[in-house]
Every structure is written in C-alpha cells, then in structure tokens.
Design a protein around this motif. Structure first.
Motif, PDB file in Angstrom:
ATOM      1  N   GLU A  30       0.839  -1.208   0.000  1.00 49.20           N
ATOM      2  CA  GLU A  30       0.000   0.000   0.000  1.00 49.20           C
ATOM      3  C   GLU A  30       0.872   1.254   0.000  1.00 49.20           C
ATOM      4  OE1 GLU A  30      -2.430   2.758   3.020  1.00 49.20           O
ATOM      5  OE2 GLU A  30      -2.509   0.616   3.486  1.00 49.20           O
ATOM      6  N   MET A  31       1.897   1.271   0.848  1.00 51.27           N
ATOM      7  CA  MET A  31       2.766   2.440   0.949  1.00 51.27           C
ATOM      8  C   MET A  31       3.484   2.718  -0.374  1.00 51.27           C
ATOM      9  SD  MET A  31       6.257   3.040   3.104  1.00 51.27           S
ATOM     10  CE  MET A  31       7.091   1.875   2.050  1.00 51.27           C
ATOM     11  N   THR A  34       1.469   4.472  -3.116  1.00 48.54           N
ATOM     12  CA  THR A  34       1.028   5.868  -3.016  1.00 48.54           C
ATOM     13  C   THR A  34       1.854   6.710  -3.988  1.00 48.54           C
ATOM     14  OG1 THR A  34       2.578   6.440  -1.241  1.00 48.54           O
ATOM     15  CG2 THR A  34       0.377   5.618  -0.571  1.00 48.54           C
ATOM     16  N   GLU A  36       3.127   9.598  -3.718  1.00 50.06           N
ATOM     17  CA  GLU A  36       4.241  10.283  -3.073  1.00 50.06           C
ATOM     18  C   GLU A  36       5.461   9.375  -2.907  1.00 50.06           C
ATOM     19  OE1 GLU A  36       0.388  11.919  -1.224  1.00 50.06           O
ATOM     20  OE2 GLU A  36       1.146   9.982  -1.891  1.00 50.06           O
ATOM     21  N   ALA A  71       4.861   2.027   9.286  1.00 49.12           N
ATOM     22  CA  ALA A  71       4.915   3.396   8.783  1.00 49.12           C
ATOM     23  C   ALA A  71       5.865   3.543   7.604  1.00 49.12           C
ATOM     24  CB  ALA A  71       5.351   4.343   9.903  1.00 49.12           C
ATOM     25  N   HIS A  94       5.535   6.104   4.575  1.00 48.19           N
ATOM     26  CA  HIS A  94       4.166   6.314   4.093  1.00 48.19           C
ATOM     27  C   HIS A  94       3.804   7.791   4.274  1.00 48.19           C
ATOM     28  CE1 HIS A  94      -0.118   6.008   3.533  1.00 48.19           C
ATOM     29  NE2 HIS A  94       0.021   4.725   3.185  1.00 48.19           N
ATOM     30  N   PRO A  95       3.123   8.393   3.298  1.00 45.17           N
ATOM     31  CA  PRO A  95       2.763   9.820   3.415  1.00 45.17           C
ATOM     32  C   PRO A  95       2.017  10.172   4.698  1.00 45.17           C
ATOM     33  CG  PRO A  95       2.300   9.035   1.209  1.00 45.17           C
ATOM     34  CD  PRO A  95       2.712   7.836   2.010  1.00 45.17           C
ATOM     35  N   ARG A  96       1.223   9.238   5.237  1.00 47.05           N
ATOM     36  CA  ARG A  96       0.498   9.508   6.494  1.00 47.05           C
ATOM     37  C   ARG A  96       1.449   9.790   7.650  1.00 47.05           C
ATOM     38  NH1 ARG A  96      -2.431   4.580   5.436  1.00 47.05           N
ATOM     39  NH2 ARG A  96      -1.270   3.697   7.165  1.00 47.05           N
ATOM     40  N   PHE A  97       2.693   9.323   7.543  1.00 46.45           N
ATOM     41  CA  PHE A  97       3.646   9.451   8.644  1.00 46.45           C
ATOM     42  C   PHE A  97       4.740  10.476   8.365  1.00 46.45           C
ATOM     43  CE2 PHE A  97       1.680   5.308   9.027  1.00 46.45           C
ATOM     44  CZ  PHE A  97       1.352   5.271  10.376  1.00 46.45           C
ATOM     45  N   GLN A  98       4.693  11.119   7.219  1.00 50.09           N
ATOM     46  CA  GLN A  98       5.713  12.106   6.881  1.00 50.09           C
ATOM     47  C   GLN A  98       5.454  13.404   7.643  1.00 50.09           C
ATOM     48  OE1 GLN A  98       5.859  12.401   2.581  1.00 50.09           O
ATOM     49  NE2 GLN A  98       6.471  10.269   2.369  1.00 50.09           N
ATOM     50  N   ARG A 100       6.522  14.185  10.619  1.00 53.67           N
ATOM     51  CA  ARG A 100       6.413  14.001  12.070  1.00 53.67           C
ATOM     52  C   ARG A 100       7.766  13.687  12.725  1.00 53.67           C
ATOM     53  NH1 ARG A 100       1.550   9.723  12.425  1.00 53.67           N
ATOM     54  NH2 ARG A 100       2.719   9.228  14.322  1.00 53.67           N
TER      55      ARG A 100
END
Length: 174
Positions: A30-31, A34, A36, A71, A94-98, A100
């Motif tokens: 999945e990652m 994406t 990105e 992540a 993964h973009p959800r974790f970028q 941070r």
C-alpha cells in the motif's frame, strides 16, 4: 553480508525498527503504491517487495513502525571489501507518517546500529529533486559530497535524473 537482520529490534524517538516479515507485505505494498512514494520508488510491486524482504541476500530489510503500525521501510546494504568497507541505507515513509520526524528518527536508529556494528561511514543517494528526503538526511548529520549526473531513470519523467551523494561519519551523527 557481514551484518545480520535477525534480531534487529531498535526503538527510540517514537519509532521502532525491526526485521521485515511476510506479514508486512500488505502495508508495504500500500505504501509503495502511493503517488508520493512511487515517484521515488518506482516498480515496487508486491513480488518485488516480497523478494526484498525475504530473498535478497544483498540487503537487510527493516520495517519502520510508529504506534505499532507499519509506517515505512528502511533497507541497509554494505560494501564488505576491507579497503572500501561501509554501509548504505534507503528509506521510504508512508505519506500519512511524513512530517512528524519519524524519518530522521528511523535513520538515526539505523546509523547508530551500523556504527555500533563496525561501520565508520554510511552513504545515501537520493534523487536530487527529493528535497523532503534530503532535509531528513541533513537533520541526522549526513553531508552532501557530490552530485551524480543523470544517475537514475525516472519512469514518470521518462528521463534520467540527477542524484545527490551523501555520507555520514560517526562523529557527524546528530
């Protein structure tokens, strides 16, 4: 390969690095799909990811976890010739974790481990246009040592793109 992935389980700064497993295939697939991530890591099919995490003797495949969730991915490779011995890393988040601080935290963990296991220098070679990644490497202490002209084929642009070579010595680690 001189280093072994078995038993790698490192944790600090809200991030955990551990050996990749077959059960990580779905979140990693999945990652890498994406836009990105796929821009910088093209052609990461489920089969290619499976090979990387279980069949590629040239790399140590690690999963980056945050809050118990996959992540990202970090791989380590090493040059074992005694005259040139060093290690290299590659990372995808993964973009959800970028944004941070997890990327620099994971890189720092991997570098600490590599220095503790006998390496004196670590390299990384991002695409020149990948400014987000380059900032993360610089936060950890990597220094730009050169530009690699027409270094990597970028399928989305259908052209060769430049890379940037960075290295890190133990005394540079922040």
């Amino acid at each position: 390969m001189g280093l072994a992935a078995s038993g790698i389980d490192l944790e600090a700064g809200g991030v955990r690095l551990r050996g990749a497993r077959e059960t990580d295939l779905d979140p990693l697939t999945e990652m890498f799909a994406t836009p990105e991530v796929a821009r910088w890591w093209p052609d990461q099919t489920r089969g290619a990811i499976r090979t990387a995490i279980s069949h590629d003797p040239g790399i140590i495949p690690l999963v980056i976890e945050a809050d118990g969730v996959v992540a990202g991915f970090l791989q380590i490779w090493e040059e074992t010739d005694p005259e040139y011995r060093h290690a290299g890393i590659d990372i995808a988040l993964h973009p959800r974790f970028q944004g941070r601080g997890l990327g620099p935290a994971a890189i720092r963990l991997a570098c600490d481990w590599l220095f503790a296991n006998g390496h004196h220098r670590i390299t990384i070679d991002p695409v020149a246009d990948n400014t987000r990644a380059r900032r993360a490497y610089e936060k950890v202490g990597f220094r730009r040592v050169g530009r690699l002209r027409q270094y990597q084929w970028e399928p989305s642009a259908q052209s060769w793109v430049d890379g940037v070579l960075y290295d890190l010595l133990a005394e540079d680690l922040r």
